[in-house]
Design an enzyme around this catalytic site. Structure first.
Site, PDB file in Angstrom:
ATOM      1  N   LYS A   1     -19.297  -2.392   4.281  1.00  0.00           N
ATOM      2  CA  LYS A   1     -18.414  -1.595   5.144  1.00  0.00           C
ATOM      3  C   LYS A   1     -16.978  -1.956   4.801  1.00  0.00           C
ATOM      4  CE  LYS A   1     -19.747   0.651   8.647  1.00  0.00           C
ATOM      5  NZ  LYS A   1     -20.603   1.829   8.463  1.00  0.00           N
TER       6      LYS A   1
ATOM      7  N   ARG B   1      22.952  -3.790 -14.576  1.00  0.00           N
ATOM      8  CA  ARG B   1      22.168  -2.751 -13.907  1.00  0.00           C
ATOM      9  C   ARG B   1      21.515  -3.326 -12.659  1.00  0.00           C
ATOM     10  NH1 ARG B   1      16.344  -1.908 -17.144  1.00  0.00           N
ATOM     11  NH2 ARG B   1      15.690  -4.071 -16.970  1.00  0.00           N
TER      12      ARG B   1
ATOM     13  N   ASN C   1       9.111  -0.736 -12.205  1.00  0.00           N
ATOM     14  CA  ASN C   1      10.569  -0.817 -12.345  1.00  0.00           C
ATOM     15  C   ASN C   1      11.144   0.359 -11.559  1.00  0.00           C
ATOM     16  OD1 ASN C   1      13.207  -1.084 -13.140  1.00  0.00           O
ATOM     17  ND2 ASN C   1      12.728  -1.531 -15.288  1.00  0.00           N
TER      18      ASN C   1
ATOM     19  N   PHE D   1      19.779  -4.861 -20.074  1.00  0.00           N
ATOM     20  CA  PHE D   1      18.668  -4.386 -20.911  1.00  0.00           C
ATOM     21  C   PHE D   1      19.243  -3.806 -22.201  1.00  0.00           C
ATOM     22  CE2 PHE D   1      15.223  -1.257 -22.015  1.00  0.00           C
ATOM     23  CZ  PHE D   1      14.290  -2.208 -22.368  1.00  0.00           C
TER      24      PHE D   1
ATOM     25  N   HIS E   1      13.605   2.492 -10.748  1.00  0.00           N
ATOM     26  CA  HIS E   1      14.892   2.796 -11.384  1.00  0.00           C
ATOM     27  C   HIS E   1      15.937   3.229 -10.364  1.00  0.00           C
ATOM     28  CE1 HIS E   1      12.729   2.417 -15.084  1.00  0.00           C
ATOM     29  NE2 HIS E   1      11.977   3.485 -14.855  1.00  0.00           N
TER      30      HIS E   1
ATOM     31  N   THR F   1     -24.546  -1.317   6.348  1.00  0.00           N
ATOM     32  CA  THR F   1     -23.097  -1.550   6.366  1.00  0.00           C
ATOM     33  C   THR F   1     -22.621  -1.654   7.812  1.00  0.00           C
ATOM     34  OG1 THR F   1     -22.469   0.801   6.351  1.00  0.00           O
ATOM     35  CG2 THR F   1     -22.835  -0.252   4.212  1.00  0.00           C
ATOM     36  N   ASP F   2     -23.301  -0.966   8.716  1.00  0.00           N
ATOM     37  CA  ASP F   2     -22.938  -1.069  10.132  1.00  0.00           C
ATOM     38  C   ASP F   2     -23.114  -2.504  10.637  1.00  0.00           C
ATOM     39  OD1 ASP F   2     -22.386   0.635  12.683  1.00  0.00           O
ATOM     40  OD2 ASP F   2     -24.048  -0.692  13.242  1.00  0.00           O
TER      41      ASP F   2
ATOM     42  N   GLN G   1      10.209  -8.005 -17.690  1.00  0.00           N
ATOM     43  CA  GLN G   1       9.146  -8.915 -18.130  1.00  0.00           C
ATOM     44  C   GLN G   1       9.569 -10.378 -17.952  1.00  0.00           C
ATOM     45  OE1 GLN G   1       9.838  -6.057 -19.704  1.00  0.00           O
ATOM     46  NE2 GLN G   1       8.131  -5.336 -20.981  1.00  0.00           N
TER      47      GLN G   1
END
Lengths: 307, 307, 307, 307
Positions: free
Chosen positions: A12, A183, A257, A166, A259, A57-58, A231
């Site tokens: 569940k 940036r 990322n 970058f 932006h 599952t109950d 990274q």
């Protein structure tokens, strides 16, 4: 028969359990979303539909609620350990249990200044507002002999408004990107970390403190790394965890990322001195890696941190 | 022509603008989602497709970004006022501008203890984590002569784990609900409040402080009301705002009753002493009302706080 | 008391009811999400917390399920009319009921070719796949004497890959947009239409046929209008409905202009001859209007079609 | 160094590309969401931030759009193969490319009956409505020598309103579930299937036809299986695919059991003869398995179909 059954599991999912603990007038809250997944001798239910080995599952749902009463919820990890152990040890056909838990944090509502028209401020100890920041995660797996605990978080959004560059990348015929020397770097952290606690004979980590400290180290590494690439920042976030938390051997991140593009204001006769940004939705860079304690084996699945 | 044009409006929605303000090494951030909606002499564009009176939605987007530079973003409300005034006063065919803004809050990442391997802790003044709690809202409307400012918030989840009852209600042939003398009361607040500032000649409210105080009073009223019904708590939340904030004349709430059902543990031989709850998704009670300063007229549309 | 109560309403929202009707081996399905909202003499519950006039929201939920059995679900509109009438006529303090319904469409799974290993193909009359296109909507309001029925849909995504232009617009100092003589026009329709059926003595519209025909006319108007602006297309969509469906007097649309930007491939030595587009998320144009049968009054709230 | 880098990958995710192909006045549309993920010699960018081996994610985005022009989009799979081959063969440091694609289906808007007031019906060949049912998926992985293609779908909601039972299961102290001899069986299919095409020398499958047929067989198996458990139905769905599609060796499903609970109407004096159901959200059963062609190895990651 031309087809056979491979890996399979059932249970569940998303049992929403809220546990209130009363310490006199002061209440404490644990708010979890618990998913149970069991596997074992389950061929017959797939081949013939016989449920002879199937705990419903109950029932796994009922067990989650009953255990919240029987054991309380000290931490998501500890609660998952109780559940996983129960399913594997109480049902012979079940050989492996995996418990996934999301946890939502709450903080107290601060009382108003003494205000005679209302209940006394010092009595407000049962009122909460959902913190709403990251969702805490854990996954407990037990096969009857050894434990695997992978905790983490998702949806923690962070930003550095400077100290990110970058440049110096590969340029091919489809490259149009301009190099950037200042940036914004922003991401929405999806991270998991694996504990080296695997055996009941080992001393169990302090799960609550471990989470709090791991999040702190991760955030500080994000803030304090002068970044030449996402990274590099990601690696530092993982390494800072490994360096500071001896209970953790492996970290996995999926970092979009997010932006933030500098808006070109020149058509309007304005200079944009790293002030005004457009926060884009899609597409986004997606940077993913595993960072390991040297000598340890990687076990967190690559797709676990998937967005 | 058998059909005619009624109310109409157009503009660019969901312009995501992030403004960084640098105070030396210390950065400040404003993170908004701005939607522009204009109306006026726009029959022709609907009837014949003539765009002679249409300022393109793309231009309204550009204006948002340009104004973030030209005026800065002191508050969402002040920024919306600059935008609304501009569109109505600079374009003859535009008679009314409505600016809707969502604001996302950020908090600073705390620096690590002095750590020589990293950038000095005291230099970490450009790193942020999204607070992630409620989304702050405002809507500015200007018709060239008077202002309407409706601010508010959404997605603020709150809970009282006691001091809530529900009994003495009407019972008809479809009623099965048991009366409750100690229940969890939880909701996800969607609220709006209208300011009585309408004229440039009035002193403008301090928008940032007003928001902070209004949220505080609302939360405290939620926490401090001993509740016999969510309607009563809601009314107290609105009344507390009106009582404490003279700049606000009207409040509108849509409050889903986020049910937390006590789980029946008796089948497992356990007693659930208001400890273990199931947090349900749907259906949910939905309680809505306007609370007004006596003598004031209601102007917040009933559907504005819709979930 | 310095504050007073304004408009207020309450009820149970999002009751998910699925009704199966068996016509021999052939099953039929109705899949609704029903929200009940009641108002009337409700001052006391807000002021003092007395629930003496309050029919519990839980009871309104029970009524939805009981009525699915008692009356069946002929159409969402008819079902809503049964519910609204019941609440207003059976409870003295309730003066007005508003029922909102979402409906999800299903279609049958086509049987496989005669296949002796499986149940006969002609017996597969109880298997469905959710159609997954638009969500059908209706809102029924009853005050004890007259009816208002506003139906509609949301999330219907449409696109014309040509026959759309945009030029001749106002240009100010913030305008940078290039005129377009062949562009994609795409939107996600959120629409509502108001029926002129208001009285039990009038002949009730055929709700199912009305919906099907209204959607068809709206789609065809979208497809067949050579567009100089989205406003023009929107107006034609509304006018086509009014022209063709005498039971409808008013239409309201909120149409996001889902921008598909032509990608600049020149840096790669390629010509983009209206072939390759970037489908943007945000920001988007948002075009909204009411279209009325001449002589009729507008009653659909401007914010009802909000995205 | 106490930490090391494990598996890592990067690229641009969710590039939304729409390709219009004009066959005279008849337009065709392909609407994709393309995510690129590359790996190879990428230690340095993680350790020192040197981007010397990094093709920018922005470039991978540009490549997606350029390739839509250069190669067209015959199928999502074929498009992904072009992209993966390009990245691995054109950049020495890139050793492996994984392309994930979502595809959204559109259907044509049917023209209105000859209607002289509008453009001729037979000219409406550029107007589309999004089908809105399942999202089609594919994942292409290339390491320079062999291919792995895993296609599939998500969000396909299906229901059998009868021919489903659930009984004969394990009962422990937490079991309260009643056995069911006629229940609704509904799920939202998330499925993946792996092709045995791995080599450029093999004949490539017809990707479009394969998808259409695989979906058809899967739906028919769902419809035609008399179900004693969702596991049994799931296995039949996978086996039917393996039996009928020789190009596919492995299938993986994650099937939430979307519970439809029979509402107890007895308190209202009504009998619910399998007619009125409550469609629950959470929790839900979650049934997952791999079904394999005998003799083949399982390669679809267990977490790939995660909800």
């Amino acid at each position: 028969m031309p087809t056979i059954l491979g890996q399979n599991q059932y249970g569940k999912a998303e049992n929403r359990v809220v546990k209130i603990t009363r310490d006199g007038a002061t209440h404490h809250i644990k708010d979890l979303n618990v998913s149970v997944s069991l596997s074992g001798d389950m061929e017959e239910v797939h081949y013939s539909g016989s449920n002879a080995n199937v705990l419903p599952t109950d029932t796994t749902k009922n067990t989650v609620y009953a255990f919240a009463k029987e054991y309380g919820i000290e931490s998501a990890e500890q609660f998952g350990i109780h559940l996983a152990r129960h399913f594997v040890t109480s049902q012979e056909p079940i050989h492996r249990a995996r418990i996934r838990i999301e946890e939502y944090a709450w903080e107290r509502i601060e009382a108003s200044d003494a205000n005679s028209r209302f209940i006394g401020a010092d009595e407000v100890k049962h009122s909460f507002v959902r913190k709403g920041q990251e969702t805490r995660l854990t996954q407990i797996t037990y096969d009857g002999s050894s434990w695997e605990v992978i905790s983490g978080l998702k949806d923690l959004v962070v930003m550095n408004s400077t100290n990110s560059e970058f440049w110096g990348y590969v340029k091919d015929k489809y490259t149009t990107l301009k190099e950037a020397y200042d940036r914004i770097l922003a991401t929405q952290v999806s991270g998991r970390w694996r504990f080296n606690w695997t055996d009941d004979d080992q001393r169990m980590p302090h799960w609550e403190k471990s989470y709090e400290q791991t999040k702190k180290h991760m955030l500080q590494a994000f803030a304090e790394t002068y970044s030449l690439s996402l990274q590099q920042t990601m690696y530092q976030m993982g390494a800072r965890i490994i360096d500071n938390r001896s209970e953790i051997d492996e970290v996995r991140f999926s970092l979009p990322n997010k932006h933030h593009f500098l808006v070109d204001l020149e058509p309007f006769g304005l200079k944009n001195d790293n002030e005004v940004y457009y926060a884009a939705d899609r597409p986004y860079g997606l940077i993913e890696a595993t960072i390991l304690r040297d000598g340890c084996e990687a076990r967190i699945p690559v797709d676990l941190t998937n967005l």
